[in-house]
Write a protein that holds these residues in place. Structure first.
Motif, short mmCIF file in Angstrom:
data_model
loop_
_atom_site.label_atom_id
_atom_site.label_comp_id
_atom_site.label_asym_id
_atom_site.label_seq_id
_atom_site.Cartn_x
_atom_site.Cartn_y
_atom_site.Cartn_z
N GLY A 133 0.82 -1.22 0.00
CA GLY A 133 0.00 0.00 0.00
C GLY A 133 0.85 1.26 0.00
N LYS A 134 2.04 1.17 -0.60
CA LYS A 134 3.00 2.27 -0.56
C LYS A 134 2.54 3.50 -1.33
N THR A 135 2.00 3.28 -2.54
CA THR A 135 1.57 4.41 -3.37
C THR A 135 0.39 5.14 -2.74
N THR A 136 -0.58 4.38 -2.25
CA THR A 136 -1.73 5.00 -1.57
C THR A 136 -1.28 5.72 -0.31
N THR A 137 -0.34 5.12 0.42
CA THR A 137 0.18 5.74 1.65
C THR A 137 0.89 7.05 1.32
N THR A 138 1.59 7.11 0.19
CA THR A 138 2.25 8.35 -0.24
C THR A 138 1.22 9.47 -0.39
N ALA A 139 0.09 9.15 -1.03
CA ALA A 139 -0.97 10.16 -1.20
C ALA A 139 -1.61 10.53 0.14
N LYS A 140 -1.81 9.52 1.00
CA LYS A 140 -2.37 9.78 2.33
C LYS A 140 -1.47 10.73 3.13
N LEU A 141 -0.16 10.48 3.04
CA LEU A 141 0.80 11.32 3.75
C LEU A 141 0.80 12.73 3.18
N ALA A 142 0.67 12.83 1.85
CA ALA A 142 0.58 14.16 1.22
C ALA A 142 -0.63 14.93 1.76
N LYS A 143 -1.77 14.25 1.83
CA LYS A 143 -2.99 14.88 2.35
C LYS A 143 -2.80 15.31 3.81
N LYS A 180 3.20 22.72 1.29
CA LYS A 180 3.04 22.59 -0.16
C LYS A 180 3.80 21.33 -0.57
N VAL A 181 3.06 20.34 -1.12
CA VAL A 181 3.63 19.00 -1.32
C VAL A 181 3.67 18.61 -2.79
N LEU A 182 4.81 18.02 -3.18
CA LEU A 182 4.99 17.46 -4.52
C LEU A 182 5.26 15.97 -4.38
N THR A 183 4.62 15.15 -5.24
CA THR A 183 4.90 13.71 -5.23
C THR A 183 5.51 13.31 -6.58
N VAL A 184 6.31 12.24 -6.54
CA VAL A 184 6.89 11.70 -7.77
C VAL A 184 7.03 10.19 -7.62
N SER A 185 6.83 9.46 -8.73
CA SER A 185 6.98 8.00 -8.71
C SER A 185 8.27 7.60 -9.41
N GLY A 186 9.08 6.79 -8.70
CA GLY A 186 10.28 6.22 -9.30
C GLY A 186 10.09 4.76 -9.65
N ALA A 211 -5.69 13.83 -3.24
CA ALA A 211 -5.15 14.33 -1.96
C ALA A 211 -4.97 15.85 -1.96
N GLY A 212 -5.00 16.46 -3.16
CA GLY A 212 -4.84 17.91 -3.24
C GLY A 212 -3.39 18.35 -3.35
N ALA A 213 -2.49 17.42 -3.69
CA ALA A 213 -1.06 17.75 -3.85
C ALA A 213 -0.75 17.86 -5.34
N GLU A 214 0.51 18.19 -5.66
CA GLU A 214 0.93 18.28 -7.06
C GLU A 214 1.78 17.06 -7.39
N LYS A 224 12.61 22.52 -5.94
CA LYS A 224 13.38 23.69 -5.47
C LYS A 224 12.95 24.96 -6.20
N LYS A 225 12.80 24.84 -7.51
CA LYS A 225 12.46 26.02 -8.33
C LYS A 225 11.04 26.53 -8.05
N HIS A 226 10.15 25.64 -7.63
CA HIS A 226 8.76 26.04 -7.40
C HIS A 226 8.41 26.11 -5.90
N TYR A 227 9.42 26.16 -5.07
CA TYR A 227 9.26 26.42 -3.63
C TYR A 227 8.30 25.45 -2.92
N PHE A 228 8.49 24.16 -3.17
CA PHE A 228 7.71 23.16 -2.45
C PHE A 228 8.34 22.94 -1.07
N ASP A 229 7.48 22.69 -0.09
CA ASP A 229 7.97 22.43 1.27
C ASP A 229 8.44 20.99 1.42
N VAL A 230 7.71 20.06 0.74
CA VAL A 230 7.98 18.63 0.90
C VAL A 230 7.95 17.93 -0.46
N LEU A 231 8.92 17.03 -0.68
CA LEU A 231 8.93 16.17 -1.86
C LEU A 231 8.80 14.72 -1.39
#
Length: 463
Positions: free
Chosen positions: A112-122, A131-137, A155-158, A180-187
């Motif tokens: 449930g890692k991907t869903t947990t990532t979105a839950k944590l973003a929310k 201000k949260v950004l997510t990315v999948s590797g 979740a309302g994140a980018e 960094k360029k778009h001033y996100f607080d969390v990646l």
């Protein structure tokens, strides 16, 4: 949650509380039962041994023997040591870094890692105002990138785009540069699910860690895996400097072993627990409160938090004013009450936080069936016109048939709902102009109220 363990331990807690005198003999008997309960719940053997030794040492100490209520003190010791096993209190997530604070999500496939990532973003957006950004590797599972995109939007994140033909390290570097360029607080970086024995993928995540230098490396583990969860957590701890654990599917874990073992085995604190499939179903893990739940004492603080979060206070105030003024309670109001109940997270989640004694009394009701009934009632009301909801007296035979067809139910079920509504409407009329207080006085005040509640137990559910 941990129902089998909770049943055994809550029964032992009752027996312990009744002990007028503590001796080495009855402590040994009690600890033997606790030991068996923990082993059956898939708690790791080294954890069980350590826990039993700590409890025994304190149970035979002067504090218990000299106490006027040794049974109560013994329960307190077991509760405290359970909490200590899981980490004591709350281990907060660390965002103390030059923005963006990078959080690396690691774990096995299917945890449930991907869903947990979105839950944590929310959680970070709503609770920490970040201000949260997510990315999948995860370039090995084509659907993983799209899945993260979908749940991130919910979740309302980018979301930062990536494709299966890219290398995970290139994706991570590009996402970090964008953050960094778009001033996100969390990646938040979601990595590919892997097996602990997969050396190639473990090397890849080590490489990602060295590039990103995350402030948090969270291991997402399925609580229902039992001993397997403990073994894989240990393997990941040896490969990565884990800073925390996220236990998923804790609502479905009937044994409870992972929650009691994973902290001690890995040395990493449990920071979050997944308690439902919904995106808001992520709780900050509180070891003290979880220990109380495992012992069958419930978690009233969490219950209040869940109800408060689910209740629309403005709507509740309007309803109170409406009843006070004597305006009619109609089917729109009845529908609103059903929807409020759903927004609290469902009956089963509410019951999970009640003390075992109260939850046991409510257990006579099939919670799944009760929740299906709520949905059915909602479907019936939604099949009515606004005018029918406002003036239920209009609903006669032909209208009932149309409503039943629209909701996919029998006419008898429409009749049953209308009868329940009439009973509630009659009760609501008594609230007008302080009528509730008058009614209570006639019935003998709080003594009568206690009788209505079944001598302090759960009230009868209306389905």
């Amino acid at each position: 949650m941990a129902s089998a363990l909770t049943d055994k331990l809550s029964r032992l807690v009752k027996e312990m509380r009744g002990q007028a005198r503590i001796t080495e003999s009855n402590v040994q008997d009690m600890l033997r039962e606790v030991r068996m309960a923990l082993l059956e719940a898939d708690v790791a053997l080294p954890v069980v041994r350590d826990f039993i030794a700590r409890v025994k040492e304190k149970a035979l100490g002067q504090e218990v023997i000299s106490s006027l209520q040794p049974g109560q003190v013994l329960v307190s010791i077991v509760n405290k040591e359970l909490a200590a096993t899981m980490g004591e209190g709350v281990a907060d997530i660390n965002l103390n870094a030059q923005p963006p604070a990078i959080i690396l999500m690691a774990g096995l496939q299917g945890a449930g890692k991907t869903t947990t990532t979105a839950k944590l973003a929310k959680h970070l957006i709503e609770k920490r105002k970040k201000k949260v950004l997510t990315v999948s590797g995860d370039v090995y599972r084509p659907a993983a990138i799209e899945q993260l995109k979908t749940v991130t939007a919910q979740a309302g994140a980018e979301w930062f785009p990536s494709t299966p033909d890219q290398k995970p390290r290139d994706i991570a570097i590009a996402a970090l540069d964008y953050a960094k360029k778009h001033y996100f607080d969390v990646l938040l970086v979601d990595t590919a699910g892997r097996l602990a024995i997969d050396e190639l993928l473990m090397a890849e995540i080590k490489d990602l860690h060295s590039i990103l230098k995350p402030v948090e490396t969270l291991f997402v583990v399925d609580a229902m895996q039992g001993q397997d969860a403990i073994n894989t957590a240990k393997a990941f701890k040896e490969a990565l400097p884990l800073t925390g654990i996220v236990l998923t599917k804790l609502d479905g874990d009937s044994r409870g072993g992972a929650a009691l073992s994973v902290r001690q085995i890995t040395g990493a604190p449990i920071k979050f627990a997944g308690v439902s499939e919904k995106l808001d179903g992520l709780e900050v893990f509180d070891a003290d409160r979880h220990a109380q739940r495992v012992l069958g004492m419930g978690d009233i603080v969490a219950l209040v938090e869940q109800v408060t979060k689910g209740v629309d206070m403005e709507a509740a105030q309007k309803m109170a004013e409406k009843l006070k003024s004597g305006d009619g309670f109609d089917l729109n109001d009845f529908l609103a009450q059903l929807q409020q109940m759903k927004s609290m997270g469902g009956l089963s989640q509410l019951m999970d936080k009640l003390p075992a004694e109260l939850a046991g009394k409510a257990g006579a009701v099939d919670m799944d069936k009760a929740e299906r009934e709520i949905k059915r009632k909602e479907g019936i009301i939604c099949s009515m016109t606004f005018k029918e909801r406002k003036h239920p007296a209009l609903i006669k035979a032909t209208r009932k048939k149309r409503i039943a067809d629209g909701a996919g139910v029998q006419v008898q079920e429409v009749n049953r709902l209308l009868k329940e509504f009439e009973q509630m409407q009659t009760m609501m009329k008594k609230f007008k102009g302080g009528g509730l207080m008058k009614m209570m006085k006639k019935m003998g005040g709080m003594k009568a109220m206690k009788g209505m509640m079944g001598g302090g137990g759960m009230p009868k559910l209306p389905f």
